[in-house]
Design an enzyme around this catalytic site. Structure first.
Site, PDB file in Angstrom:
ATOM      1  CE  LYS A  59      36.262  31.497  48.215  1.00  0.00           C
ATOM      2  NZ  LYS A  59      36.769  31.199  46.994  1.00  0.00           N
ATOM      3  CG  HIS A  85      33.092  36.025  46.188  1.00  0.00           C
ATOM      4  ND1 HIS A  85      33.722  35.479  45.334  1.00  0.00           N
ATOM      5  CD2 HIS A  85      34.646  36.032  47.015  1.00  0.00           C
ATOM      6  CE1 HIS A  85      34.545  34.050  45.148  1.00  0.00           C
ATOM      7  NE2 HIS A  85      35.535  34.842  47.057  1.00  0.00           N
ATOM      8  N   GLY A 113      41.266  30.335  44.273  1.00  0.00           N
ATOM      9  CA  GLY A 113      41.097  28.828  44.316  1.00  0.00           C
ATOM     10  C   GLY A 113      41.888  28.341  43.220  1.00  0.00           C
ATOM     11  CG  ASN A 126      34.386  33.967  51.723  1.00  0.00           C
ATOM     12  OD1 ASN A 126      33.889  33.706  51.737  1.00  0.00           O
ATOM     13  ND2 ASN A 126      34.908  34.131  49.696  1.00  0.00           N
ATOM     14  CD  GLU A 183      34.026  31.501  44.823  1.00  0.00           C
ATOM     15  OE1 GLU A 183      33.405  31.432  46.062  1.00  0.00           O
ATOM     16  OE2 GLU A 183      35.007  31.230  44.981  1.00  0.00           O
ATOM     17  CB  SER A 201      45.662  31.331  45.108  1.00  0.00           C
ATOM     18  OG  SER A 201      45.028  30.964  44.516  1.00  0.00           O
ATOM     19  CD  GLU A 254      38.471  37.727  46.209  1.00  0.00           C
ATOM     20  OE1 GLU A 254      39.192  37.223  47.211  1.00  0.00           O
ATOM     21  OE2 GLU A 254      37.160  37.612  46.046  1.00  0.00           O
TER      22      GLU A 254
END
Ligand code: PEP
Length: 251
Positions: free
Chosen positions: A11, A95, A173, A9, A97, A213, A167
């Site tokens: 992003k 996702h 991240g 991904n 985010e 990660s 996730e």
């Protein structure tokens, strides 16, 4: 056996030139290998260029998001039909985010899943708990809601185009990775949920990626967990020297 599926991904990173360069490096590094499935999700505006760069490659190209509407006056949105028209193979949906930064709801996630499947796209449906939720021991409740609401109304036939990505938000991240045991527990739980919602055959076939990660140094131990069938990779997917060893974790 479930074939490992490693997806990157990208992003909101890169520019046109570096997106094409990355795609070419991956095309060369992945070659014709068929022991794993590989996908990349560039920003919308670079999808076309990356599709062209990967034209002769087995690497799938996906979007990072999709509209929950078909077409019309929805300024700034990109429909599933537009993605399919471009030749895109899959889309990431839900996702963390999108859920946590943009307030995407389970209803929207579910509508997006239907929009994508209706036009023939494959879907990576993301689920996962925040640190607060994990500490409150709500992990199972949270991922159960994400999964069951996300898949509401999805037919058994369409499930062969769905991949789940677990996730944990606290591992995205942050450099923190779920331990293989932590990932294994949730993946096993998710597979059991799919079995309850559909049947054992579908649960046995569905791929559940881990994301958070993932790096060359931890991918093998995560992939060794029986219910971990792949990885959804953020930061490390932006560099061929990191993503290619992840793809080649069995080499
Ligand atoms: C992600 O955002 O899907 C992700 C897993 O990111 P990272 O690998 O950077 O933690």
């Amino acid at each position: 056996m479930r074939k490992p599926y490693l997806a990157g991904n990208w992003k909101m990173n890169l520019d046109r030139r570096s997106a094409i360069e990355l795609a070419i490096a991956l095309r060369e590094g992945v070659g014709e290998r068929t022991d794993v499935d590989v996908g990349v999700a560039p920003p919308f505006v670079y999808l076309d260029a990356v599709l062209q760069a990967l034209d002769s490659s087995p690497i799938w190209v996906g979007a990072q998001n999709v509209a929950d509407q078909d077409s019309g006056a929805f300024t700034g949105e990109i429909s599933a039909a537009m993605l399919a028209d471009l030749g895109v193979d899959f889309t990431i949906i839900g996702h963390s985010e999108r859920r946590h930064v943009y307030g995407e709801t389970d209803d929207q996630v579910n509508t997006k899943v239907h929009r994508a499947l209706e036009v023939g796209l494959e879907v990576i449906l993301c689920v996962g708990e925040t640190l607060e939720e994990r500490e409150a021991k709500s992990t199972e409740k949270v991922v159960r809601t994400h999964l069951t609401r996300g898949l509401e109304g999805v037919s058994a036939d369409d499930m062969d185009r769905v991949t789940i990505a677990y996730e944990p938000v606290w591992a995205i991240g942050t450099g923190l990775t779920a331990t293989p045991e932590q990932a294994g527990e949730v993946h096993e739980y998710l597979r059991g949920l799919v079995s309850g919602l559909y049947d054992e055959g579908i649960a046995g076939k569905i791929r559940i990626q881990y994301g958070g990660s993932v790096k060359p140094g931890n991918v093998a131990e995560l992939m060794a967990v029986p219910d971990v069938d792949g990885a959804l990779v953020g930061g490390a997917s932006l560099q061929p020297e990191l993503f290619l060893p992840i793809v080649g974790f069995q080499d």
